[in-house]
Design a protein around this motif. Structure first.
Motif, PDB file in Angstrom:
ATOM      1  N   ILE A 326       0.656  -1.119  -0.097  1.00 33.52           N
ATOM      2  CA  ILE A 326      -0.036  -0.005  -0.126  1.00 33.52           C
ATOM      3  C   ILE A 326       0.926   1.240  -0.013  1.00 33.52           C
ATOM      4  CG2 ILE A 326      -1.595   1.404   1.423  1.00 33.52           C
ATOM      5  CD1 ILE A 326      -2.946  -1.277   2.302  1.00 33.52           C
ATOM      6  N   GLY A 327       1.781   1.260   0.854  1.00 36.19           N
ATOM      7  CA  GLY A 327       2.897   2.424   1.034  1.00 36.19           C
ATOM      8  C   GLY A 327       3.651   2.627  -0.270  1.00 36.19           C
ATOM      9  N   PRO A 357       4.271  14.442   2.731  1.00 33.93           N
ATOM     10  CA  PRO A 357       3.303  14.298   3.815  1.00 33.93           C
ATOM     11  C   PRO A 357       2.315  13.417   3.851  1.00 33.93           C
ATOM     12  CG  PRO A 357       2.705  16.196   2.602  1.00 33.93           C
ATOM     13  CD  PRO A 357       4.167  15.611   2.116  1.00 33.93           C
ATOM     14  N   LEU A 358       1.882  12.732   2.747  1.00 39.33           N
ATOM     15  CA  LEU A 358       0.910  11.722   2.700  1.00 39.33           C
ATOM     16  C   LEU A 358       1.765  10.556   2.743  1.00 39.33           C
ATOM     17  CD1 LEU A 358      -1.144  12.909  -0.415  1.00 39.33           C
ATOM     18  CD2 LEU A 358      -1.604  13.253   1.994  1.00 39.33           C
ATOM     19  N   ILE A 359       2.798  10.179   2.471  1.00 37.07           N
ATOM     20  CA  ILE A 359       3.595   8.798   2.678  1.00 37.07           C
ATOM     21  C   ILE A 359       3.795   8.929   4.177  1.00 37.07           C
ATOM     22  CG2 ILE A 359       5.641   7.737   2.238  1.00 37.07           C
ATOM     23  CD1 ILE A 359       3.667   7.750  -0.239  1.00 37.07           C
ATOM     24  N   LEU A 448     -12.511  -2.718   4.242  1.00 36.61           N
ATOM     25  CA  LEU A 448     -13.352  -1.595   3.707  1.00 36.61           C
ATOM     26  C   LEU A 448     -12.688  -0.382   2.986  1.00 36.61           C
ATOM     27  CD1 LEU A 448     -15.962  -2.183   6.782  1.00 36.61           C
ATOM     28  CD2 LEU A 448     -16.373  -2.706   4.238  1.00 36.61           C
ATOM     29  N   SER A 449     -11.480  -0.162   3.740  1.00 37.66           N
ATOM     30  CA  SER A 449     -10.702   1.160   3.342  1.00 37.66           C
ATOM     31  C   SER A 449     -10.288   1.146   2.099  1.00 37.66           C
ATOM     32  CB  SER A 449      -9.635   1.131   4.342  1.00 37.66           C
ATOM     33  OG  SER A 449      -8.602   0.311   4.123  1.00 37.66           O
ATOM     34  N   VAL A 450      -9.908  -0.275   1.619  1.00 38.10           N
ATOM     35  CA  VAL A 450      -9.241  -0.173   0.229  1.00 38.10           C
ATOM     36  C   VAL A 450     -10.563  -0.292  -0.714  1.00 38.10           C
ATOM     37  CG1 VAL A 450      -7.988  -1.695  -1.533  1.00 38.10           C
ATOM     38  CG2 VAL A 450      -7.340  -1.463   1.003  1.00 38.10           C
ATOM     39  N   LEU A 466      -5.046   5.937   2.809  1.00 34.54           N
ATOM     40  CA  LEU A 466      -4.008   6.267   3.898  1.00 34.54           C
ATOM     41  C   LEU A 466      -4.226   5.443   5.118  1.00 34.54           C
ATOM     42  CD1 LEU A 466      -3.488  10.134   3.488  1.00 34.54           C
ATOM     43  CD2 LEU A 466      -1.922   8.205   2.808  1.00 34.54           C
ATOM     44  N   SER A 467      -5.540   5.209   5.303  1.00 39.51           N
ATOM     45  CA  SER A 467      -6.064   4.616   6.613  1.00 39.51           C
ATOM     46  C   SER A 467      -5.578   3.166   6.720  1.00 39.51           C
ATOM     47  CB  SER A 467      -7.620   4.736   7.005  1.00 39.51           C
ATOM     48  OG  SER A 467      -8.115   3.944   5.767  1.00 39.51           O
TER      49      SER A 467
END
Length: 548
Positions: A326-327, A357-359, A448-450, A466-467
Motif C-alpha cells: 500500500i505504501g 506528507p501523505l506518505i 473496507l478502506s481499500v 492512507l488509513s
C-alpha cells in the motif's frame, strides 16, 4: 553489573530499532523517485522492496540451515550481543556500498539502479541478524518481568522512525520547496537533483551503525545473553523451505531475464512468473499444513507440525506484503496522470516531492496504532484506560503533524485524517484486547478502506488508502500471538519461521507493480483486499484451532 551499563545498551538498541523503521518507510519516497530518475516501470521500482525484504528471509533461512547442520542454534552460539554487532557491521557495509553504487549515476542508467538494490540487500541482511538477536537481548537487559516494557519502548521508537524516514529522505532529495512533476524532471535532467544526494545520508547512517557496533563491542560488562534451550532440528521443515526457495529462485531468474533482452520485457510473461512465485509460497505452506498434521513423525516438522503456526506464516506473509505494498505503490497512485492533470482518484496529480506528507501520514498510521496497542502493557484500569485509548492515538497523530510541519510541509490536508483515527479507536474498544477478535475487526476495516478507495474519488478515496496504515498497525503482534499459541518447546523455532515470512514484503509489492503496469495503478489495489481477507480468515480459523 552497573545499571547504567544496561541503560546505555538499551538506549543504543532503541536507536537501532529507530533506523529499521526509518529506512523501511523511506523506501516509499525512494521508490517513486527511482522510477522517475532511472525511467523504470512500476514493477522494476518495486524491486527496492524485493531486495530489502528478501534479505530478511534469506538471512533467517541461512541461520536456520546452518543451525540444522551444526545441530546448534547459531545465533545462540554467537550470543545475542555478538549477533547484533555482526548485523550492525553488515548494515554498515551496505550503507558504504551505496556511495559507489550511485556515484555518477546518470538519469535513465538502470545498471546503477541494480547496484543500489545490491547495497540495499546488504543493509537489510544486517537488519535480519539484528532483529533476530535484538528482541531476546532487550529482555536480558534488566528485570525479565519488565522485558515487554523495554520491547514496547523499542517498538514505539521504531514507529517514530517510520514516520520521520519519508520526511528526511524527501528533504535530502528535493529540498524543502515542493516541486511539480515537470519542475522535478527538468531539475533531474539539468543535474540539479541527483540520486547521489543520498550518499551523505547513508554515510551518516553507516557511521551510526558503526558507532553502535563499537559501543556494544567495547561494553565488556554487557551480557552475551545466550539461551540455554536445546536446538530442535526440523529436517522436513527445512526440506520444505529449501524446495520453496529454489522454486522462487527459478521464478525470478525468468523474471530478471526479461529485462536483459533487446526487445524489452514482456509484461504478461513477467506477471505469469510473479504470480507463480506467489503460488509457490501459498502452495508450499498449505502442503505443509496438510502433510505435517497427518504425519506420524510430527517432530520431524518441528514447529511446522502446528497448524496455527503454518497458517500464521502465511498470515505474516500477507500482512507484511499488504502493509508494504500500500505504501510503496501509493506514490505512483498519486503521481499518475489520468488526464486533465488528475490522478486515478480524481485529485490533482502530485510530484515525488509533493507526496511526502501523505506518505509520512500512511506510515504514521502504524505509529498511531502501535502506541495505542502498547497501552495494555502498563495495565491501566477504569476510566484512565478509556481515556488513554482515546488520547494516545491523537497524541501520536499530533507528532506526525508536528514532524511534517516543522519540515516545511503543508499539513492542513491531513487534519481530516482525525476521523480515520477515531475509527481505529473504535476498533480497539470493540476488540477488547483479544488478538483474534482485534485481528478480525482490523482486517475488516482494512478491506473496507481499500474498497472505499477503489470505488470513490477525491479526498474520501485518498484517506481511505492512507488509513490502511492505521489498520495494519496491530496485525503483527496479533498474528504472532495466535500463531505461537500452544507451541511449547517449539515457540522459539516458530518465531523464527514467522520472521522468515517478512518475505511478503518482497513478493507482493512487485506483483502489484506489474498489475499496475498492465491494468492500471488504481485497479492493482485489489491485491490489498485479497491480503486483508486472508488475514480475517486466519483469525477465524486459528481461533477454532486453539479452542480444540
Amino acid at each position: 553489573m552497573k545499571e547504567n551499563n544496561h541503560s546505555q545498551a538499551l538506549y543504543t538498541l532503541v536507536t537501532v530499532f529507530f533506523f529499521w523503521g526509518f529506512i523501511a518507510s523511506s523506501n516509499s519516497i525512494f521508490i517513486p523517485f527511482c522510477k522517475t530518475y532511472f525511467k523504470l516501470d512500476q514493477f522494476q521500482s518495486q524491486l527496492v522492496d524485493f531486495a530489502f525484504y528478501g534479505a530478511y528471509y534469506f538471512g533467517a533461512l541461512v541461520l536456520f540451515i546452518l543451525s540444522n547442520f551444526s545441530k546448534k542454534d547459531i545465533m545462540n552460539k554467537w550470543g545475542y550481543k555478538n549477533g547484533i554487532i555482526y548485523g550492525l557491521l553488515l548494515s554498515f557495509l551496505g550503507a558504504l556500498v551505496i556511495f559507489p553504487a550511485v556515484e555518477g549515476a546518470a538519469p535513465g542508467d538502470s545498471t546503477s539502479f541494480y547496484y543500489v538494490l545490491g547495497a540495499y540487500f546488504i543493509v537489510a541482511l544486517g537488519f535480519s541478524l539484528q532483529q533476530t538477536a535484538a528482541n531476546p537481548f532487550a529482555i536480558s537487559l534488566g528485570d525479565p518481568e519488565k522485558g515487554s516494557h523495554r520491547l514496547n519502548l523499542a517498538g514505539g521508537i521504531n514507529s517514530l522512525g517510520t514516520t520521520i524516514g519519508p520526511i528526511i529522505v524527501a528533504l535530502i532529495l528535493f529540498g524543502s520547496t515542493p516541486k511539480s512533476g515537470p519542475e522535478l524532471e527538468a531539475l533531474i535532467e539539468k543535474g540539479k537533483i541527483s540520486i547521489s544526494n543520498i550518499q551523505m545520508l547513508y554515510l551518516s547512517v553507516g557511521g551510526l551503525f558503526l558507532a553502535a557496533a563499537a559501543l556494544f563491542y567495547f561494553s565488556k560488562k554487557l551480557p552475551q545473553a545466550t539461551d540455554d534451550s536445546t536446538f530442535l532440528k526440523a529436517p522436513k521443515a527445512l526440506s520444505s523451505l529449501m524446495i520453496m526457495t529454489f522454486s522462487l529462485i527459478v521464478c525470478f531468474y525468468f523474471i530478471f531475464n526479461q529485462y536483459r533482452g533487446e526487445e524489452g520485457p514482456d509484461d504478461d510473461v513477467i506477471l505469469f512468473w510473479t504470480l507463480l512465485s506467489l503460488f509457490v509460497i501459498v502452495i508450499s505452506l498449505l502442503s505443509v499444513y496438510l502433510f505435517a498434521n497427518t504425519d506420524k513423525n510430527k517432530d520431524s516438522w518441528g514447529a511446522m507440525q502446528y497448524p496455527q503456526l503454518v497458517l500464521g506464516m502465511l498470515a505474516i506473509f500477507t500482512y507484511v506484503g499488504v502493509e508494504v505494498t500500500i505504501g510503496s505503490n501509493l506514490g505512483e497512485l498519486l503521481k499518475f496522470d489520468s488526464g486533465n492533470g488528475l490522478n486515478p482518484i480524481g485529485i490533482p496529480t502530485m510530484s515525488d516531492s509533493q507526496i511526502t506528507p501523505l506518505i509520512s501520514m500512511y506510515w504514521g498510521g502504524l505509529m498511531i496504532g502501535r502506541w495505542a496497542g502498547a497501552i495494555a502493557v502498563f495495565n491501566p484500569v477504569g476510566k484512565l484506560k478509556t481515556w488513554l485509548y482515546i488520547l494516545i492515538p491523537y497524541l501520536a497523530f499530533g507528532v506526525v503533524l508536528f514532524a511534517n510541519s516543522i519540515s516545511g510541509f503543508d499539513v492542513s490536508i491531513l487534519y481530516i485524517f482525525s476521523i480515520c483515527v477515531a475509527l481505529q479507536i473504535g476498533g480497539f474498544f470493540i476488540g477488547k484486547e483479544k488478538p483474534a477478535l482485534t485481528l478480525k475487526i482490523f482486517g475488516l476495516l482494512g478491506v473496507l478502506s481499500v474498497i472505499v478507495g477503489l470505488f470513490s474519488s477525491g479526498n474520501l478515496a485518498l484517506f481511505a488508502f492512507l488509513s490502511g496504515g492505521l489498520f495494519c498497525s496491530i496485525m503483527w503482534p496479533s498474528i504472532f500471538a495466535l500463531s505461537i499459541n500452544g507451541l511449547g518447546k517449539y515457540t522459539s523455532q516458530g518465531s523464527s519461521f514467522l520472521v522468515m515470512m517478512i518475505l511478503g514484503g518482497a513478493i507482493i509489492p512487485p506483483l502489484q507493480g506489474k498489475l499496475a503496469d498492465i491494468y492500471g495503478i488504481h485497479e492493482s489495489y485489489w491485491i490489498a483486499v485479497i491480503c486483508f481477507l486472508y488475514i480475517i480468515f486466519f483469525a477465524q480459523k486459528t481461533q477454532k484451532i486453539i479452542k480444540k
